[in-house]
Motif scaffolding. Structure first.
Motif, mmCIF file in Angstrom:
data_model
loop_
_atom_site.group_PDB
_atom_site.id
_atom_site.type_symbol
_atom_site.label_atom_id
_atom_site.label_comp_id
_atom_site.label_asym_id
_atom_site.label_seq_id
_atom_site.Cartn_x
_atom_site.Cartn_y
_atom_site.Cartn_z
ATOM 1 N N LYS A 1 32.143 44.127 36.060
ATOM 2 C CA LYS A 1 31.707 43.788 37.488
ATOM 3 C C LYS A 1 32.088 43.188 38.365
ATOM 4 O O LYS A 1 31.392 43.632 39.182
ATOM 5 N N LEU A 2 33.813 43.036 39.069
ATOM 6 C CA LEU A 2 34.086 42.867 39.683
ATOM 7 C C LEU A 2 34.889 43.882 40.219
ATOM 8 O O LEU A 2 35.489 44.101 41.558
ATOM 9 N N GLN A 3 34.946 44.986 39.802
ATOM 10 C CA GLN A 3 35.811 45.808 39.856
ATOM 11 C C GLN A 3 37.571 45.451 39.845
ATOM 12 O O GLN A 3 38.392 46.115 41.039
ATOM 13 N N ASN A 4 37.401 44.221 39.273
ATOM 14 C CA ASN A 4 38.888 44.073 39.558
ATOM 15 C C ASN A 4 40.038 43.990 38.471
ATOM 16 O O ASN A 4 39.775 42.769 37.699
ATOM 17 N N SER B 1 34.168 40.753 33.191
ATOM 18 C CA SER B 1 33.927 40.240 34.600
ATOM 19 C C SER B 1 34.903 41.257 35.163
ATOM 20 O O SER B 1 34.200 42.556 36.660
ATOM 21 N N THR B 2 35.897 42.450 34.488
ATOM 22 C CA THR B 2 36.620 43.775 35.030
ATOM 23 C C THR B 2 35.607 44.122 35.874
ATOM 24 O O THR B 2 36.029 44.871 36.845
#
Length: 137
Positions: free
Chosen positions: A58-61, A55-56
């Motif tokens: 993919k979302l660049q968060n 998720s980090t």
């Protein structure tokens, strides 16, 4: 068991089993991970860990990485509430040996061999303990 006291403590199974025949950490790991709920919490922690990393990415968060310690808490909860086995602080935070064993445990569960692993290690430990206690009396 190891003659190094610090290494012996790291390889402790629980408070009741002081001495055991195992030198390979995989064998010790199996005996620390026998309770089904503890195992389930560890598997959920593994999926949660990789889910957060994905998720980090993919979302660049990168704030999502703050959730990584929660993956460790899942496994620790299993030890505190269900397994009651010894927890080595270094393994609880991060160690290559624990990470390797977690991956191996997941693989052995997926191929249906982990229960056999538990049974075999428990049998070895029981034989060892019964022979040692028989020699004491």
């Amino acid at each position: 068991m190891s003659s190094n006291p610090q290494q012996s403590l790291r390889n402790q199974i629980n408070n009741q089993i002081i001495d055991h025949p195992f030198t390979d950490y995989w064998d010790i790991f199996i005996l620390k991970h026998q309770h089904p709920i503890n195992i389930t919490l560890h598997i959920l922690g593994i999926f949660f860990f990789y889910g957060l990393l994905f998720s980090t990415w993919k979302l660049q968060n990168f704030w999502l990485l703050l959730g990584l310690p929660l993956t460790q808490l899942l496994g620790l909860t299993g030890h505190f509430l269900f397994e009651r086995s010894h927890i080595d602080l270094q393994d609880a935070v991060f160690s290559w040996r624990a990470s390797y064993c977690l991956g191996k445990m997941l693989f052995r569960i997926l191929i249906g061999k982990y229960q056999d692993d538990i049974r075999k290690r428990q049998e070895i430990l029981n034989n060892y303990l019964s022979n040692n206690y028989a020699n004491i009396q």
